[in-house]
Design a protein around this motif. Structure first.
Motif, PDB file in Angstrom:
ATOM      1  N   MET A   1       0.841  -1.198   0.000  1.00 39.20           N
ATOM      2  CA  MET A   1       0.000   0.000   0.000  1.00 39.20           C
ATOM      3  C   MET A   1       0.877   1.250   0.000  1.00 39.20           C
ATOM      4  N   LEU A   2       0.506   2.207  -0.845  1.00 38.39           N
ATOM      5  CA  LEU A   2       1.215   3.477  -0.910  1.00 38.39           C
ATOM      6  C   LEU A   2       0.790   4.332   0.286  1.00 38.39           C
ATOM      7  N   THR A   3       1.692   5.124   0.826  1.00 39.26           N
ATOM      8  CA  THR A   3       1.323   6.012   1.928  1.00 39.26           C
ATOM      9  C   THR A   3       1.483   7.467   1.514  1.00 39.26           C
ATOM     10  N   ALA A   4       0.685   8.323   2.129  1.00 38.96           N
ATOM     11  CA  ALA A   4       0.773   9.770   1.911  1.00 38.96           C
ATOM     12  C   ALA A   4       0.724  10.444   3.269  1.00 38.96           C
ATOM     13  N   ASN A   5       1.721  11.272   3.568  1.00 42.97           N
ATOM     14  CA  ASN A   5       1.731  11.961   4.865  1.00 42.97           C
ATOM     15  C   ASN A   5       1.975  13.458   4.730  1.00 42.97           C
ATOM     16  N   LYS A   6       1.796  13.966   3.499  1.00 42.31           N
ATOM     17  CA  LYS A   6       1.934  15.411   3.284  1.00 42.31           C
ATOM     18  C   LYS A   6       0.687  15.942   2.599  1.00 42.31           C
ATOM     19  N   ALA A  23      -3.955  12.020  -9.895  1.00 40.09           N
ATOM     20  CA  ALA A  23      -5.051  11.099  -9.571  1.00 40.09           C
ATOM     21  C   ALA A  23      -5.982  11.796  -8.583  1.00 40.09           C
ATOM     22  N   THR A  24      -7.179  11.288  -8.432  1.00 43.89           N
ATOM     23  CA  THR A  24      -8.138  11.895  -7.507  1.00 43.89           C
ATOM     24  C   THR A  24      -8.692  10.838  -6.545  1.00 43.89           C
ATOM     25  N   ILE A  25      -9.131  11.315  -5.388  1.00 43.88           N
ATOM     26  CA  ILE A  25      -9.925  10.473  -4.484  1.00 43.88           C
ATOM     27  C   ILE A  25     -11.131  11.292  -4.045  1.00 43.88           C
ATOM     28  N   GLU A  26     -12.283  10.639  -4.031  1.00 46.55           N
ATOM     29  CA  GLU A  26     -13.529  11.301  -3.651  1.00 46.55           C
ATOM     30  C   GLU A  26     -13.919  10.820  -2.259  1.00 46.55           C
ATOM     31  N   LEU A  27     -13.992  11.758  -1.326  1.00 41.66           N
ATOM     32  CA  LEU A  27     -14.208  11.412   0.078  1.00 41.66           C
ATOM     33  C   LEU A  27     -15.299  12.284   0.681  1.00 41.66           C
ATOM     34  N   ASP A  28     -16.151  11.677   1.532  1.00 43.67           N
ATOM     35  CA  ASP A  28     -17.144  12.496   2.225  1.00 43.67           C
ATOM     36  C   ASP A  28     -16.524  13.116   3.480  1.00 43.67           C
ATOM     37  N   GLN A  33     -12.488  14.385   7.828  1.00 43.91           N
ATOM     38  CA  GLN A  33     -12.150  15.008   9.109  1.00 43.91           C
ATOM     39  C   GLN A  33     -11.214  14.135   9.951  1.00 43.91           C
ATOM     40  N   LYS A  34     -10.886  12.950   9.416  1.00 43.75           N
ATOM     41  CA  LYS A  34      -9.945  12.069  10.111  1.00 43.75           C
ATOM     42  C   LYS A  34      -8.533  12.324   9.590  1.00 43.75           C
ATOM     43  N   SER A  35      -7.543  12.140  10.447  1.00 46.05           N
ATOM     44  CA  SER A  35      -6.161  12.364  10.012  1.00 46.05           C
ATOM     45  C   SER A  35      -5.499  11.074   9.534  1.00 46.05           C
ATOM     46  N   ARG A  36      -6.158   9.932   9.777  1.00 45.74           N
ATOM     47  CA  ARG A  36      -5.616   8.653   9.325  1.00 45.74           C
ATOM     48  C   ARG A  36      -6.742   7.816   8.732  1.00 45.74           C
ATOM     49  N   PHE A  37      -6.589   7.468   7.448  1.00 45.96           N
ATOM     50  CA  PHE A  37      -7.605   6.647   6.784  1.00 45.96           C
ATOM     51  C   PHE A  37      -7.019   6.038   5.514  1.00 45.96           C
ATOM     52  N   ASP A  38      -7.688   5.033   5.001  1.00 48.78           N
ATOM     53  CA  ASP A  38      -7.287   4.391   3.746  1.00 48.78           C
ATOM     54  C   ASP A  38      -8.282   4.777   2.656  1.00 48.78           C
ATOM     55  N   ALA A  39      -7.788   4.878   1.434  1.00 50.44           N
ATOM     56  CA  ALA A  39      -8.662   5.228   0.314  1.00 50.44           C
ATOM     57  C   ALA A  39      -8.098   4.627  -0.967  1.00 50.44           C
ATOM     58  N   THR A  40      -8.951   4.527  -1.977  1.00 50.20           N
ATOM     59  CA  THR A  40      -8.527   4.060  -3.304  1.00 50.20           C
ATOM     60  C   THR A  40      -8.654   5.230  -4.267  1.00 50.20           C
ATOM     61  N   ASP A  41      -7.553   5.554  -4.979  1.00 53.71           N
ATOM     62  CA  ASP A  41      -7.609   6.711  -5.882  1.00 53.71           C
ATOM     63  C   ASP A  41      -8.159   6.308  -7.247  1.00 53.71           C
ATOM     64  N   ARG A  45      -5.177   2.714  -7.014  1.00 55.20           N
ATOM     65  CA  ARG A  45      -4.131   2.462  -6.011  1.00 55.20           C
ATOM     66  C   ARG A  45      -4.698   2.595  -4.596  1.00 55.20           C
ATOM     67  N   GLN A  46      -4.328   1.662  -3.734  1.00 56.87           N
ATOM     68  CA  GLN A  46      -4.683   1.758  -2.319  1.00 56.87           C
ATOM     69  C   GLN A  46      -3.694   2.703  -1.638  1.00 56.87           C
ATOM     70  N   ILE A  47      -4.215   3.723  -0.966  1.00 60.55           N
ATOM     71  CA  ILE A  47      -3.351   4.717  -0.320  1.00 60.55           C
ATOM     72  C   ILE A  47      -3.706   4.814   1.159  1.00 60.55           C
ATOM     73  N   GLY A  48      -2.701   4.738   1.995  1.00 56.32           N
ATOM     74  CA  GLY A  48      -2.878   4.963   3.424  1.00 56.32           C
ATOM     75  C   GLY A  48      -2.483   6.392   3.744  1.00 56.32           C
ATOM     76  N   ILE A  49      -3.416   7.175   4.263  1.00 55.36           N
ATOM     77  CA  ILE A  49      -3.150   8.589   4.569  1.00 55.36           C
ATOM     78  C   ILE A  49      -2.844   8.729   6.053  1.00 55.36           C
ATOM     79  N   PHE A  50      -1.692   9.316   6.344  1.00 52.39           N
ATOM     80  CA  PHE A  50      -1.252   9.545   7.728  1.00 52.39           C
ATOM     81  C   PHE A  50      -0.864  11.011   7.861  1.00 52.39           C
ATOM     82  N   LEU A  51      -1.760  11.820   8.440  1.00 56.95           N
ATOM     83  CA  LEU A  51      -1.538  13.253   8.571  1.00 56.95           C
ATOM     84  C   LEU A  51      -1.445  13.637  10.045  1.00 56.95           C
ATOM     85  N   PRO A  52      -0.895  14.816  10.356  1.00 55.81           N
ATOM     86  CA  PRO A  52      -0.840  15.244  11.758  1.00 55.81           C
ATOM     87  C   PRO A  52      -2.230  15.246  12.383  1.00 55.81           C
TER      88      PRO A  52
END
Length: 201
Positions: A1-6, A23-28, A33-41, A45-52
């Protein structure tokens, strides 16, 4: 899984051609409003988002993946309540009152010049209707005001404010005249606002 933290708010600093290719991801809002979640763009691609912690992702923001690729966030349509004032029995000021009462309940609100949006809640819908407001269930993108939802500033449909406004004029026009008595004050600033806009529906 690809990660994004920026996160790049509204893709500021990026060339339009890069945003168009991203690429785009459509999210409600529930996810954004979560800082950590998984999404498919949009490229699958499966992307794990890890933000502050405390970061809220807005429509138009751009995530930067670990491989340097960009992913543009789209605010997905979701069930919301659209609140407008009743032109027959109320005034636009009713929306201000509604925002006050909803804010007292710590309800996330999207503020627009002519309407408000909140997440579905039948108790709040009944309260608003009792205040002569029109409440309609719709499917639209939801971008509530910032405040407690992150320190990125608030977004207005594709641009955000950092509050370093410089109006380019001074509010001081020389020494103020000495006022001897309160009754001599003339508080007419010449605004002349007429709030009876005369809308006909």
């Amino acid at each position: 899984m690809l990660t994004a933290n920026k996160l790049m708010p509204q893709g500021r600093g990026l060339a339009p051609v890069l945003l168009k290719r991203a690429a785009t991801i459509e999210l409600d809002w529930d996810v954004r409003q979560k800082s950590r979640f998984d999404a498919t763009d949009s490229q699958g691609r499966q992307i794990g988002i890890f933000l502050p912690r405390g970061t809220a992702v807005r429509g138009g923001d751009v995530l930067v993946a670990e491989d340097g690729s960009l992913v543009r966030v789209i605010a997905a349509p979701q069930p919301v309540l659209r609140i407008t004032h009743c032109t027959a029995h109320g005034t636009p000021f009713d929306l201000t009152r509604a925002a006050y009462h909803l804010g007292n309940r710590h309800v996330p609100i999207e503020l627009k010049p002519d309407h408000l949006k909140i997440e579905p809640d039948h108790v709040l819908a009944d309260m608003l209707r009792s205040m002569h407001l029109i409440v309609v269930a719709v499917e639209e993108a939801f971008e509530p005001e910032g405040g407690a939802y992150g320190a990125q500033g608030h977004s207005h449909g594709g641009h955000s404010h950092d509050h370093s406004h410089d109006h380019g004029h001074s509010h001081s026009s020389g020494p103020k005249p000495l006022v001897l008595a309160p009754e001599l004050l003339d508080d007419d600033h010449g605004h002349g606002h007429d709030h009876s806009h005369g809308h006909s529906h």
